[in-house]
Design a protein around this motif. Structure first.
Motif, PDB file in Angstrom:
ATOM      1  N   VAL A  33      14.852  26.658  -3.994  1.00 51.91           N
ATOM      2  CA  VAL A  33      15.607  27.327  -4.868  1.00 51.91           C
ATOM      3  C   VAL A  33      16.625  27.107  -4.847  1.00 51.91           C
ATOM      4  O   VAL A  33      18.201  28.155  -3.426  1.00 51.91           O
ATOM      5  CB  VAL A  33      14.555  28.842  -4.952  1.00 51.91           C
ATOM      6  N   ASN A  34      17.846  27.248  -5.925  1.00 50.30           N
ATOM      7  CA  ASN A  34      19.406  27.493  -5.560  1.00 50.30           C
ATOM      8  C   ASN A  34      19.848  28.535  -6.707  1.00 50.30           C
ATOM      9  O   ASN A  34      19.818  28.850  -7.574  1.00 50.30           O
ATOM     10  CB  ASN A  34      20.448  25.756  -5.997  1.00 50.30           C
ATOM     11  N   TYR A  35      20.296  28.978  -6.180  1.00 51.83           N
ATOM     12  CA  TYR A  35      21.222  30.122  -6.830  1.00 51.83           C
ATOM     13  C   TYR A  35      22.634  30.304  -6.802  1.00 51.83           C
ATOM     14  O   TYR A  35      23.755  30.223  -6.202  1.00 51.83           O
ATOM     15  CB  TYR A  35      21.092  31.773  -5.595  1.00 51.83           C
ATOM     16  N   TYR A  36      23.170  29.957  -8.045  1.00 49.12           N
ATOM     17  CA  TYR A  36      24.856  30.137  -8.698  1.00 49.12           C
ATOM     18  C   TYR A  36      25.322  31.552  -8.755  1.00 49.12           C
ATOM     19  O   TYR A  36      26.906  31.316  -9.266  1.00 49.12           O
ATOM     20  CB  TYR A  36      24.343  28.767  -9.739  1.00 49.12           C
ATOM     21  N   GLY A  37      24.542  32.210  -8.907  1.00 47.73           N
ATOM     22  CA  GLY A  37      25.808  33.099  -9.190  1.00 47.73           C
ATOM     23  C   GLY A  37      25.729  33.684 -11.143  1.00 47.73           C
ATOM     24  O   GLY A  37      24.961  32.265 -11.163  1.00 47.73           O
ATOM     25  N   LYS A  38      26.766  34.162 -10.853  1.00 51.13           N
ATOM     26  CA  LYS A  38      27.406  34.684 -12.389  1.00 51.13           C
ATOM     27  C   LYS A  38      27.996  33.257 -12.366  1.00 51.13           C
ATOM     28  O   LYS A  38      29.137  33.049 -11.807  1.00 51.13           O
ATOM     29  CB  LYS A  38      28.300  36.052 -12.400  1.00 51.13           C
ATOM     30  N   ILE A  39      27.933  32.585 -13.722  1.00 49.32           N
ATOM     31  CA  ILE A  39      28.592  31.131 -13.865  1.00 49.32           C
ATOM     32  C   ILE A  39      29.099  31.565 -15.522  1.00 49.32           C
ATOM     33  O   ILE A  39      30.151  30.950 -15.750  1.00 49.32           O
ATOM     34  CB  ILE A  39      27.745  30.063 -14.157  1.00 49.32           C
ATOM     35  N   PHE A  40      29.392  32.786 -16.008  1.00 49.56           N
ATOM     36  CA  PHE A  40      30.151  33.745 -17.117  1.00 49.56           C
ATOM     37  C   PHE A  40      30.731  35.140 -16.353  1.00 49.56           C
ATOM     38  O   PHE A  40      30.015  35.668 -15.973  1.00 49.56           O
ATOM     39  CB  PHE A  40      28.742  33.537 -18.290  1.00 49.56           C
ATOM     40  N   ASP A  41      31.933  34.800 -17.376  1.00 44.82           N
ATOM     41  CA  ASP A  41      32.438  36.069 -17.355  1.00 44.82           C
ATOM     42  C   ASP A  41      31.713  37.064 -17.861  1.00 44.82           C
ATOM     43  O   ASP A  41      31.253  36.438 -18.777  1.00 44.82           O
ATOM     44  CB  ASP A  41      33.821  35.949 -17.289  1.00 44.82           C
ATOM     45  N   GLU A  42      31.774  38.489 -18.172  1.00 40.49           N
ATOM     46  CA  GLU A  42      31.444  39.402 -18.297  1.00 40.49           C
ATOM     47  C   GLU A  42      31.525  39.242 -19.715  1.00 40.49           C
ATOM     48  O   GLU A  42      30.633  39.674 -20.485  1.00 40.49           O
ATOM     49  CB  GLU A  42      31.749  40.787 -18.723  1.00 40.49           C
ATOM     50  N   ILE A  43      32.290  38.896 -20.679  1.00 42.45           N
ATOM     51  CA  ILE A  43      32.814  39.264 -21.865  1.00 42.45           C
ATOM     52  C   ILE A  43      31.954  38.161 -22.815  1.00 42.45           C
ATOM     53  O   ILE A  43      31.616  38.171 -23.542  1.00 42.45           O
ATOM     54  CB  ILE A  43      34.731  38.414 -22.836  1.00 42.45           C
ATOM     55  N   THR A  44      32.236  36.646 -21.925  1.00 41.45           N
ATOM     56  CA  THR A  44      31.058  36.098 -22.384  1.00 41.45           C
ATOM     57  C   THR A  44      30.031  35.549 -21.948  1.00 41.45           C
ATOM     58  O   THR A  44      28.868  35.587 -22.880  1.00 41.45           O
ATOM     59  CB  THR A  44      31.703  34.294 -21.455  1.00 41.45           C
ATOM     60  N   ALA A  45      29.209  36.582 -21.208  1.00 43.76           N
ATOM     61  CA  ALA A  45      28.009  36.791 -20.780  1.00 43.76           C
ATOM     62  C   ALA A  45      27.309  38.212 -21.961  1.00 43.76           C
ATOM     63  O   ALA A  45      26.237  38.039 -22.127  1.00 43.76           O
ATOM     64  CB  ALA A  45      27.528  37.585 -19.108  1.00 43.76           C
ATOM     65  N   ASN A  46      29.128  39.068 -22.057  1.00 41.28           N
ATOM     66  CA  ASN A  46      27.832  39.949 -23.453  1.00 41.28           C
ATOM     67  C   ASN A  46      28.114  39.689 -25.319  1.00 41.28           C
ATOM     68  O   ASN A  46      26.993  39.593 -25.139  1.00 41.28           O
ATOM     69  CB  ASN A  46      28.755  40.646 -23.389  1.00 41.28           C
ATOM     70  N   TYR A  47      28.854  38.214 -24.864  1.00 42.09           N
ATOM     71  CA  TYR A  47      28.506  37.529 -26.343  1.00 42.09           C
ATOM     72  C   TYR A  47      27.044  36.880 -25.885  1.00 42.09           C
ATOM     73  O   TYR A  47      26.735  36.648 -27.159  1.00 42.09           O
ATOM     74  CB  TYR A  47      29.687  36.602 -26.267  1.00 42.09           C
ATOM     75  N   TYR A  48      27.026  35.715 -25.762  1.00 40.01           N
ATOM     76  CA  TYR A  48      25.657  35.420 -25.252  1.00 40.01           C
ATOM     77  C   TYR A  48      24.735  36.065 -24.865  1.00 40.01           C
ATOM     78  O   TYR A  48      23.747  35.825 -26.013  1.00 40.01           O
ATOM     79  CB  TYR A  48      25.649  34.066 -24.387  1.00 40.01           C
ATOM     80  N   LEU A  49      24.758  37.477 -25.094  1.00 32.94           N
ATOM     81  CA  LEU A  49      23.192  37.776 -24.321  1.00 32.94           C
ATOM     82  C   LEU A  49      23.280  38.629 -26.603  1.00 32.94           C
ATOM     83  O   LEU A  49      22.015  38.498 -27.032  1.00 32.94           O
ATOM     84  CB  LEU A  49      23.745  39.614 -23.766  1.00 32.94           C
ATOM     85  N   GLU A  50      24.304  39.524 -26.900  1.00 35.61           N
ATOM     86  CA  GLU A  50      24.159  39.903 -28.572  1.00 35.61           C
ATOM     87  C   GLU A  50      23.975  38.935 -29.396  1.00 35.61           C
ATOM     88  O   GLU A  50      22.769  38.866 -29.896  1.00 35.61           O
ATOM     89  CB  GLU A  50      25.311  40.039 -28.444  1.00 35.61           C
TER      90      GLU A  50
END
Length: 214
Positions: A33-50
């Protein structure tokens, strides 16, 4: 507390906010199991969530348990290269055609991991009250020992692994816009779950990119 429960709690590993290299294996044995952490910044992550909340064909999940059909509060959706038939919890699902955002995310994940995927199962947890019980992704439809890439958007939630024999545990908090990959024999030897919590009041969307074999 039983002896087995004492053993499990003593060797549990809690990775709350790890600074872990993507090549680091979080499991002590029998899988990767490999964890890459956050691969998107906050703005981009918020965009994809929406976009995912607005464009995915969400439906309440159903499972047949002891002959009874159970409908969950959690919602799911299933997408792929073609109308794959996928069976779990004694129910059948058929993949929908990719959305534009899913194809974008698929390309990013494949570039990050060096793996290829032909389908994606999405889960929408409205609040921390909704979770997933201990299970393995070992369905016969899935590529044996293939990689499963888990992408998380929204509320940070604790994700747990438990070894099927030793009961050893590994726990990690999956951040908004983060990527975790399970591969090799992980599904054979480990269970995983998303435990309910009373501390989370916002939604989480999880995408698990997979490979279906026909």
């Amino acid at each position: 507390m039983s002896k087995s429960e004492q053993k499990s709690s003593q060797i549990s590993l809690d990775l709350c906010h790890p600074q872990i290299h993507a090549n680091t294996n979080l499991l002590p044995q029998d899988g990767t199991v490999n964890y890459y952490g956050k691969i998107f910044d906050e703005i981009t992550a918020n965009y994809y969530l929406e976009r995912l909340l607005a464009t995915i064909a969400w439906q309440h999940d159903q499972a047949i348990i002891f002959g009874k059909t159970i409908t969950t509060k959690r919602k799911v959706a299933w997408y792929g290269d073609q109308a794959f038939e996928y069976t779990y919890s004694n129910t059948q699902k058929y993949a929908l055609a990719w959305t534009a955002e899913l194809l974008e995310l698929k390309a990013i994940i494949e570039q990050k991991t060096g793996e290829s995927f032909n389908s994606c199962l999405l889960n929408l947890y409205h609040t921390g009250a909704e979770g997933m019980a201990w299970h393995s992704d070992g369905e016969t439809d899935l590529k044996k020992n293939g990689a499963i890439a888990s992408l998380s958007f929204g509320a940070e939630r604790k994700f747990s692994f438990k070894h099927k024999q030793s009961k050893e545990k590994v726990e990690i908090f999956l951040a908004h816009g983060s990527l975790l990959v399970m591969k090799d024999v992980t599904q054979t030897y480990w269970l995983h779950r998303l435990a309910p919590t009373k501390k989370v009041f916002t939604a989480r969307v999880n995408l698990t990119f997979r490979t279906i074999v026909e």
